[in-house]
Write a protein that holds these residues in place. Structure first.
Motif, PDB file in Angstrom:
ATOM      1  N   ARG A  12       0.826  -1.216   0.000  1.00 11.79           N
ATOM      2  CA  ARG A  12       0.000   0.000   0.000  1.00 11.79           C
ATOM      3  C   ARG A  12       0.860   1.266   0.000  1.00 11.79           C
ATOM      4  N   PRO A  13       1.861   1.373   0.883  1.00 11.53           N
ATOM      5  CA  PRO A  13       2.696   2.581   0.831  1.00 11.53           C
ATOM      6  C   PRO A  13       3.386   2.753  -0.527  1.00 11.53           C
ATOM      7  N   ALA A  14       3.820   1.658  -1.124  1.00 13.02           N
ATOM      8  CA  ALA A  14       4.461   1.749  -2.445  1.00 13.02           C
ATOM      9  C   ALA A  14       3.459   2.221  -3.491  1.00 13.02           C
ATOM     10  N   ALA A  15       2.256   1.665  -3.477  1.00 10.39           N
ATOM     11  CA  ALA A  15       1.229   2.071  -4.444  1.00 10.39           C
ATOM     12  C   ALA A  15       0.920   3.564  -4.296  1.00 10.39           C
ATOM     13  N   ASP A  16       0.808   4.031  -3.066  1.00  7.37           N
ATOM     14  CA  ASP A  16       0.504   5.448  -2.830  1.00  7.37           C
ATOM     15  C   ASP A  16       1.603   6.361  -3.377  1.00  7.37           C
ATOM     16  N   VAL A  17       2.850   6.010  -3.118  1.00  4.95           N
ATOM     17  CA  VAL A  17       3.946   6.873  -3.581  1.00  4.95           C
ATOM     18  C   VAL A  17       4.109   6.778  -5.100  1.00  4.95           C
ATOM     19  N   TYR A  18       3.871   5.612  -5.697  1.00  4.45           N
ATOM     20  CA  TYR A  18       3.960   5.495  -7.156  1.00  4.45           C
ATOM     21  C   TYR A  18       2.907   6.365  -7.828  1.00  4.45           C
ATOM     22  N   ARG A  19       1.718   6.385  -7.265  1.00  3.43           N
ATOM     23  CA  ARG A  19       0.668   7.254  -7.834  1.00  3.43           C
ATOM     24  C   ARG A  19       1.045   8.728  -7.665  1.00  3.43           C
ATOM     25  N   ALA A  20       1.629   9.054  -6.534  1.00  4.16           N
ATOM     26  CA  ALA A  20       1.997  10.444  -6.264  1.00  4.16           C
ATOM     27  C   ALA A  20       3.093  10.956  -7.202  1.00  4.16           C
TER      28      ALA A  20
ATOM     29  N   ASP B 228       1.065   3.113 -13.237  1.00  4.57           N
ATOM     30  CA  ASP B 228      -0.303   3.123 -12.695  1.00  4.57           C
ATOM     31  C   ASP B 228      -0.870   1.715 -12.575  1.00  4.57           C
ATOM     32  N   ARG B 229      -0.608   0.863 -13.571  1.00  2.00           N
ATOM     33  CA  ARG B 229      -1.082  -0.525 -13.482  1.00  2.00           C
ATOM     34  C   ARG B 229      -0.411  -1.261 -12.333  1.00  2.00           C
ATOM     35  N   PHE B 230       0.880  -1.010 -12.147  1.00  3.36           N
ATOM     36  CA  PHE B 230       1.574  -1.670 -11.047  1.00  3.36           C
ATOM     37  C   PHE B 230       1.048  -1.172  -9.704  1.00  3.36           C
ATOM     38  N   ALA B 231       0.766   0.118  -9.598  1.00  2.00           N
ATOM     39  CA  ALA B 231       0.194   0.663  -8.360  1.00  2.00           C
ATOM     40  C   ALA B 231      -1.161   0.020  -8.076  1.00  2.00           C
ATOM     41  N   SER B 232      -1.973  -0.181  -9.110  1.00  2.00           N
ATOM     42  CA  SER B 232      -3.270  -0.843  -8.931  1.00  2.00           C
ATOM     43  C   SER B 232      -3.100  -2.280  -8.457  1.00  2.00           C
ATOM     44  N   LEU B 233      -2.126  -2.974  -9.026  1.00  2.00           N
ATOM     45  CA  LEU B 233      -1.835  -4.343  -8.596  1.00  2.00           C
ATOM     46  C   LEU B 233      -1.435  -4.375  -7.128  1.00  2.00           C
ATOM     47  N   LEU B 234      -0.553  -3.462  -6.730  1.00  6.51           N
ATOM     48  CA  LEU B 234      -0.117  -3.413  -5.333  1.00  6.51           C
ATOM     49  C   LEU B 234      -1.276  -3.103  -4.394  1.00  6.51           C
ATOM     50  N   GLU B 235      -2.142  -2.167  -4.788  1.00  4.51           N
ATOM     51  CA  GLU B 235      -3.316  -1.840  -3.962  1.00  4.51           C
ATOM     52  C   GLU B 235      -4.217  -3.056  -3.791  1.00  4.51           C
ATOM     53  N   SER B 236      -4.451  -3.765  -4.874  1.00  2.00           N
ATOM     54  CA  SER B 236      -5.305  -4.949  -4.823  1.00  2.00           C
ATOM     55  C   SER B 236      -4.701  -6.034  -3.927  1.00  2.00           C
ATOM     56  N   GLU B 237      -3.426  -6.316  -4.129  1.00  4.14           N
ATOM     57  CA  GLU B 237      -2.758  -7.339  -3.315  1.00  4.14           C
ATOM     58  C   GLU B 237      -2.744  -6.946  -1.843  1.00  4.14           C
ATOM     59  N   HIS B 238      -2.492  -5.677  -1.562  1.00  5.47           N
ATOM     60  CA  HIS B 238      -2.469  -5.228  -0.167  1.00  5.47           C
ATOM     61  C   HIS B 238      -3.847  -5.340   0.466  1.00  5.47           C
ATOM     62  N   GLY B 239      -4.887  -4.982  -0.286  1.00  7.21           N
ATOM     63  CA  GLY B 239      -6.251  -5.089   0.234  1.00  7.21           C
ATOM     64  C   GLY B 239      -6.611  -6.522   0.595  1.00  7.21           C
ATOM     65  N   GLU B 240      -6.274  -7.446  -0.285  1.00 10.23           N
ATOM     66  CA  GLU B 240      -6.529  -8.866   0.007  1.00 10.23           C
ATOM     67  C   GLU B 240      -5.711  -9.326   1.204  1.00 10.23           C
ATOM     68  N   TRP B 241      -4.451  -8.917   1.274  1.00 10.80           N
ATOM     69  CA  TRP B 241      -3.580  -9.302   2.383  1.00 10.80           C
ATOM     70  C   TRP B 241      -4.113  -8.754   3.702  1.00 10.80           C
ATOM     71  N   GLU B 242      -4.515  -7.483   3.691  1.00  7.25           N
ATOM     72  CA  GLU B 242      -5.026  -6.847   4.904  1.00  7.25           C
ATOM     73  C   GLU B 242      -6.285  -7.557   5.405  1.00  7.25           C
ATOM     74  N   TYR B 243      -7.204  -7.855   4.496  1.00  5.07           N
ATOM     75  CA  TYR B 243      -8.425  -8.567   4.873  1.00  5.07           C
ATOM     76  C   TYR B 243      -8.094  -9.959   5.412  1.00  5.07           C
ATOM     77  N   ALA B 244      -7.289 -10.704   4.677  1.00  3.71           N
ATOM     78  CA  ALA B 244      -7.019 -12.100   5.031  1.00  3.71           C
ATOM     79  C   ALA B 244      -6.263 -12.227   6.354  1.00  3.71           C
ATOM     80  N   THR B 245      -5.317 -11.324   6.618  1.00  5.37           N
ATOM     81  CA  THR B 245      -4.570 -11.430   7.876  1.00  5.37           C
ATOM     82  C   THR B 245      -5.451 -11.153   9.091  1.00  5.37           C
ATOM     83  N   LYS B 246      -6.543 -10.411   8.891  1.00  5.59           N
ATOM     84  CA  LYS B 246      -7.463 -10.141   9.996  1.00  5.59           C
ATOM     85  C   LYS B 246      -8.571 -11.184  10.104  1.00  5.59           C
TER      86      LYS B 246
END
Length: 140
Positions: free
Chosen positions: A84-92, A106-124
């Motif tokens: 997520r931090p990487a995706a945010d800075v890449y977009r910035a 931008d596509r890589f930032a979207s991929l990172l956001e998606s992977e982080h979202g799944e990771w965040e949900y699954a770890t909780k």
């Protein structure tokens, strides 16, 4: 030369145990990706830069070497916790990189956001979930 980068997530420990165990860009690649300036000028912290991770090679804990091409390892890793931090800075910084690379960034930032979202949900939500790393496979 064109390369295709595929990725998947996994637990680093699981990959190491499966393999029997408990990088950087070449100068020409760096010149093409960051013409006329260093990557830090774009505002990306060194630990979030893409190239050391994508071309990092297999986990250092592996007790044997994997064969790879002369131009570098064709496997890389990126911690899901930094996605997520990487995706945010890449977009910035998207506007400050060469125009021909903005779409890919931008596509890589979207991929990172998606992977982080799944990771965040699954770890909780899933007590058995242990994936902590994005693994890259580079072909071409």
């Amino acid at each position: 030369m064109s390369r295709v980068i595929s990725c998947n997530t996994a637990g680093k420990a699981a990959v190491l145990s499966y393999l029997g165990a408990g990088g950087k860009l070449m100068p020409e690649q760096h010149r093409v990706l960051f013409p006329g300036r260093g990557a830090r000028r774009a505002g990306v912290d060194e630990d979030l830069l893409l190239y050391p991770h994508v071309f990092s090679g297999p986990p250092k804990e592996m007790p044997f070497l994997l064969p790879h091409a002369v131009d570098g390892p064709h496997i890389g890793m990126f911690p899901l916790a930094k996605a997520r931090p990487a995706a945010d800075v890449y977009r910035a910084v998207s506007g400050s990189v060469s125009p021909e690379f903005r779409d890919e960034l931008d596509r890589f930032a979207s991929l990172l956001e998606s992977e982080h979202g799944e990771w965040e949900y699954a770890t909780k939500a899933l007590d058995w979930y242990d994936q902590d790393t994005i693994f890259f496979s580079i072909t071409g």
